[in-house]
Design an enzyme around this catalytic site. Structure first.
Site, PDB file in Angstrom:
ATOM      1  N   ARG A  42      10.986  -0.669  10.939  1.00 29.28           N
ATOM      2  CA  ARG A  42       9.934  -0.301  11.843  1.00 29.28           C
ATOM      3  C   ARG A  42       9.875  -1.166  13.014  1.00 29.28           C
ATOM      4  NH1 ARG A  42       4.690   0.400   8.268  1.00 29.28           N
ATOM      5  NH2 ARG A  42       3.770  -0.420   9.915  1.00 29.28           N
TER       6      ARG A  42
ATOM      7  N   ARG B  62      -0.320  -8.527  14.025  1.00 28.04           N
ATOM      8  CA  ARG B  62      -0.801  -7.647  12.961  1.00 28.04           C
ATOM      9  C   ARG B  62      -1.676  -8.386  11.806  1.00 28.04           C
ATOM     10  NH1 ARG B  62       4.155  -4.745  10.831  1.00 28.04           N
ATOM     11  NH2 ARG B  62       2.875  -3.479   9.684  1.00 28.04           N
TER      12      ARG B  62
ATOM     13  N   LYS C  81       0.911  -1.221  -0.045  1.00 24.44           N
ATOM     14  CA  LYS C  81      -0.051   0.104  -0.137  1.00 24.44           C
ATOM     15  C   LYS C  81       0.897   1.257  -0.136  1.00 24.44           C
ATOM     16  CE  LYS C  81      -2.139  -0.924   3.830  1.00 24.44           C
ATOM     17  NZ  LYS C  81      -1.469  -2.134   4.247  1.00 24.44           N
TER      18      LYS C  81
ATOM     19  N   ARG D  49      -9.734   0.896   8.694  1.00 26.60           N
ATOM     20  CA  ARG D  49      -9.338  -0.215   9.003  1.00 26.60           C
ATOM     21  C   ARG D  49     -10.123  -1.298   9.581  1.00 26.60           C
ATOM     22  NH1 ARG D  49      -3.118   0.788   9.129  1.00 26.60           N
ATOM     23  NH2 ARG D  49      -2.158  -1.154   9.356  1.00 26.60           N
TER      24      ARG D  49
ATOM     25  N   ARG E 126      11.579  -4.926   5.266  1.00 27.51           N
ATOM     26  CA  ARG E 126      11.350  -3.847   4.806  1.00 27.51           C
ATOM     27  C   ARG E 126      12.009  -2.738   5.995  1.00 27.51           C
ATOM     28  NH1 ARG E 126       5.219  -1.967   4.801  1.00 27.51           N
ATOM     29  NH2 ARG E 126       5.124  -2.886   7.054  1.00 27.51           N
TER      30      ARG E 126
HETATM   31  P1  AMP Z   1       0.541   0.868   9.271  1.00 26.82           P
HETATM   32  O1  AMP Z   1       1.767   2.060   8.867  1.00 26.82           O
HETATM   33  O2  AMP Z   1      -0.453   1.238   8.290  1.00 26.82           O
HETATM   34  O3  AMP Z   1       0.952  -0.586   8.966  1.00 26.82           O
HETATM   35  O4  AMP Z   1       0.073   1.005  10.644  1.00 26.82           O
HETATM   36  C1  AMP Z   1       1.113   0.745  11.693  1.00 26.82           C
HETATM   37  C2  AMP Z   1       0.165   0.632  12.909  1.00 26.82           C
HETATM   38  O5  AMP Z   1      -0.719   1.924  13.334  1.00 26.82           O
HETATM   39  C3  AMP Z   1      -0.987  -0.245  12.776  1.00 26.82           C
HETATM   40  O6  AMP Z   1      -0.613  -1.714  13.004  1.00 26.82           O
HETATM   41  C4  AMP Z   1      -1.995   0.128  14.000  1.00 26.82           C
HETATM   42  O7  AMP Z   1      -1.539  -0.111  15.268  1.00 26.82           O
HETATM   43  C5  AMP Z   1      -1.931   1.519  13.984  1.00 26.82           C
HETATM   44  N1  AMP Z   1      -2.790   2.256  12.916  1.00 26.82           N
HETATM   45  C6  AMP Z   1      -2.788   2.655  11.547  1.00 26.82           C
HETATM   46  N2  AMP Z   1      -3.819   2.953  11.007  1.00 26.82           N
HETATM   47  C7  AMP Z   1      -4.780   2.795  12.004  1.00 26.82           C
HETATM   48  C8  AMP Z   1      -6.118   2.707  11.826  1.00 26.82           C
HETATM   49  N3  AMP Z   1      -6.849   3.071  10.696  1.00 26.82           N
HETATM   50  N4  AMP Z   1      -6.898   2.480  12.964  1.00 26.82           N
HETATM   51  C9  AMP Z   1      -6.139   1.964  13.943  1.00 26.82           C
HETATM   52  N5  AMP Z   1      -4.981   1.669  14.015  1.00 26.82           N
HETATM   53  C10 AMP Z   1      -4.008   2.232  13.211  1.00 26.82           C
END
Ligand code: AMP
Length: 211
Positions: free
Chosen positions: A158, A169, A13, A86, A125
């Site tokens: 990360r 996750r 994404k 999400r 990554r």
């Molecule tokens: P990402 O960078 O999109 O993989 O997001 C990393 C982490 O941020 C996720 O595993 C969640 O803990 C939190 N997070 C990101 N977007 C959301 C969302 N829309 N709702 C809740 N938690 C989020």
């Protein structure tokens, strides 16, 4: 046109958002990046978000929705939504927020990818802390080892990409985010993201968006 990129962690994404923004007139809204920025700046929101992110679970909806609502006050056209909504509750909330300003989420691009590929992608990554571009240590290496091609910053892994966090996750994705495929079935474009270079996936997205 507002687009949601939907897919599991590691489905690409972020990379596809990068292409869409670089090559077109889109703005990238990544809730994960917004949380990480707050964590880096040690804000109250960052401290709260970190306690959820490090467990591989979602930050509570009311916190996340409010952050997105703030963002939409300045940007509500040609937004690429990456990582938000999400879950179905967030999706309903986003529809309400966009409706209230006479906008909508026009289409949802679902990056379909096999589970077996995801773990390799996530643990390999590395990301640029400055421009947020991501690289893969084997398949999408930076030109100079461990340096971002664009701003020469040192690349970082990360915290939540470590192997012990990944399975939680993916479980969170399967239980909470995957139901969005059905929720958005009237505006869903499914893209096969297996065994393809990122640029090929991007071309497929552009072709599908033309239809
Ligand atoms: P990402 O960078 O999109 O993989 O997001 C990393 C982490 O941020 C996720 O595993 C969640 O803990 C939190 N997070 C990101 N977007 C959301 C969302 N829309 N709702 C809740 N938690 C989020």
């Amino acid at each position: 046109m507002n687009i949601l990129l939907l897919g599991a962690p590691g489905s690409g994404k972020g990379t596809q958002s990068e292409f869409l923004c670089e090559k077109n007139n889109y703005i990238h809204l990544s809730t994960g990046d917004l949380f990480r920025k707050n964590i880096g700046n040690e804000t109250e929101l960052g401290v709260l978000a970190k306690s959820y992110i490090n467990k591989g679970i979602l930050v509570p909806d009311e916190v996340t929705n409010k952050m997105v609502e703030e963002y939409l006050k300045d940007n509500s056209d040609n937004v690429i939504f990456d990582g938000y909504p999400r879950n179905v509750e967030q999706a309903k909330e986003l529809d309400k927020m966009l409706n209230s300003i006479n906008k909508m989420l026009n289409c949802v691009v679902y990056l379909d990818i096999d589970d077996s590929v995801l773990i390799d992608r996530i643990v390999n990554r590395v990301v640029c802390p400055v421009c947020k571009r991501s690289y893969h240590l084997i398949n999408r290496k930076p030109k100079v080892a461990n340096k971002c091609d664009f701003d020469n910053a040192d690349l970082q892994s990360r915290e939540d990409d470590k192997l012990d966090k990944v399975s939680k996750r993916l479980e969170t994705y399967n239980n909470q985010t995957k139901p969005l495929i059905d929720f958005y079935k009237d505006r869903l474009i499914k893209i096969n993201a297996n065994n393809k270079k990122p640029i090929e996936v991007y071309k497929d997205i552009i072709e599908a968006l033309k239809k």
